[in-house]
Design a protein around this motif. Structure first.
Motif, PDB file in Angstrom:
ATOM      1  N   LEU A  30       0.818  -1.215   0.000  1.00 20.76           N
ATOM      2  CA  LEU A  30       0.000   0.000   0.000  1.00 20.76           C
ATOM      3  C   LEU A  30       0.855   1.269   0.000  1.00 20.76           C
ATOM      4  CD1 LEU A  30      -2.926  -1.139   2.311  1.00 20.76           C
ATOM      5  CD2 LEU A  30      -2.935  -0.857  -0.170  1.00 20.76           C
ATOM      6  N   ARG A  34       0.377   4.128  -2.743  1.00 23.17           N
ATOM      7  CA  ARG A  34       0.346   5.560  -2.410  1.00 23.17           C
ATOM      8  C   ARG A  34       1.361   6.336  -3.241  1.00 23.17           C
ATOM      9  NH1 ARG A  34       3.107   6.425   3.044  1.00 23.17           N
ATOM     10  NH2 ARG A  34       4.849   6.047   1.598  1.00 23.17           N
ATOM     11  N   ALA A  57      -4.215   1.771   5.082  1.00 17.86           N
ATOM     12  CA  ALA A  57      -4.265   2.992   4.267  1.00 17.86           C
ATOM     13  C   ALA A  57      -4.357   4.233   5.155  1.00 17.86           C
ATOM     14  CB  ALA A  57      -5.439   2.931   3.300  1.00 17.86           C
ATOM     15  N   LEU A  62      -2.890   7.087   2.862  1.00 18.68           N
ATOM     16  CA  LEU A  62      -3.379   6.743   1.518  1.00 18.68           C
ATOM     17  C   LEU A  62      -4.887   6.903   1.488  1.00 18.68           C
ATOM     18  CD1 LEU A  62      -3.281   5.464  -1.336  1.00 18.68           C
ATOM     19  CD2 LEU A  62      -3.254   3.212  -0.209  1.00 18.68           C
ATOM     20  N   LEU A  64      -8.430   6.377  -0.145  1.00 23.01           N
ATOM     21  CA  LEU A  64      -9.035   5.413  -1.056  1.00 23.01           C
ATOM     22  C   LEU A  64     -10.528   5.671  -1.182  1.00 23.01           C
ATOM     23  CD1 LEU A  64      -7.332   2.109   0.184  1.00 23.01           C
ATOM     24  CD2 LEU A  64      -6.813   3.354  -1.922  1.00 23.01           C
TER      25      LEU A  64
END
Length: 303
Positions: A30, A34, A57, A62, A64
């Motif tokens: 992840l 990112r 995340a 990150l 989403l």
């Protein structure tokens, strides 16, 4: 292109791709997602444990959207969902997350939903090694256990097409063995000599193929000169074609752990680019692999 930074910059100039990630619930995976989004080179469809993906995340910053994450009950289901997304053209690239290679490849090779083309699939690991003025590509360190001569010829063609996607129009390919002379008792030397002759006869095109080479005289001009090994590939190889998976796997891990090389890795010969790195590889390695897949996808579209 001789560095991963050059590959990344080139990927930034190309249309972004959509990457379907199998078993995405992993920090390194992840983080690469990112970073790829920040570089503008890819969008993602993430398959796996939805709650864990969102939890990680949030930890790494990150963002989403709901449609980017699809829950899967197992890593095997995640792999099948990812390959289906590519098969249905909702994604351009398939990527291995926190799933065993055998389960991942089982999805890639699935007769109904997979990415078979009739070609031999092969793996390439590309290394940026400190002190070298070029990327070194090793094939095949992960898929083909003990390839036959016809399979090695297809692996060679796969890597030629890959090198062309990186802008190297005539890669120098060294077929490796334990020694640099033909020995009838060593099959690797016979195969290497045959591949070299096939290249000279025009059966393998788009590269300079020679062998057999020992590792030292494939990558070191000094060693090649000292041993009297000549030719345009000697000491200057871009590609190291290994004789079997044991040699390739050991070389791969030696590059990472002894040489501290940067790495990117793909499966070649499938219907779409397939990113296959080790679960232990860093987020940086996964980012570079995504960038390589962007170039591969663009090259395939232009052919």
């Amino acid at each position: 292109m001789t560095t991963f930074e050059q590959i990344l910059k080139r990927a930034e100039s190309l249309p972004s791709v959509t990457v379907a990630v199998a078993a995405a619930a992993d920090h390194e995976v992840l983080e690469a997602v990112r970073d790829a989004k920040q570089h503008g080179i890819a969008q993602f469809l993430l398959f796996g444990d939805q709650d864990k993906i969102k939890e990680i995340a949030a930890e790494i910053g990150l963002e989403l959207a709901e449609e980017e994450v699809t829950h899967a009950k197992s890593v095997q289901e995640a792999a099948l969902l990812a390959v289906t997304a590519v098969k249905e053209r909702r994604a351009d690239v398939m990527m291995k997350g926190m799933v065993q290679t055998s389960d991942f490849l089982r999805a890639v090779l699935n007769k109904e939903k997979g990415l078979r083309t009739g070609k031999v699939l092969s793996h390439v690991a590309s290394f940026e090694v400190p002190g070298f003025d070029r990327l070194i590509h090793v094939t095949d360190p992960a898929l083909n256990v003990a390839p036959t001569l016809p399979e090695k010829a297809q692996i060679t063609q796969n890597i030629i097409d890959f090198c062309h996607s990186l802008g190297n129009t005539e890669p120098k390919i060294a077929a490796l063995a334990a020694v640099e002379v033909v020995n009838p008792n060593m099959q690797a030397t016979l195969d290497a000599a045959a591949l070299s002759q096939m290249n000279r006869r025009g059966q393998i095109k788009g590269a300079l193929v020679d062998g057999p080479f020992a590792l030292d005289n494939a990558i070191s001009l000094e060693s090649a000169e000292h041993k009297g090994v000549t030719g345009p590939v000697a000491g200057q190889a871009d590609v190291l074609l290994v004789p079997d998976i044991e040699a390739g796997n050991i070389l791969y891990k030696s590059m990472v752990y002894f040489a501290k090389a940067k790495i990117g890795a793909l499966v070649l010969g499938a219907a779409a680019p397939v990113i296959l790195t080790s679960r232990a590889d860093s987020a940086e390695a996964k980012l570079y692999s995504i960038a390589m897949a962007v170039l591969q996808a663009d090259y395939t579209k232009r052919r």
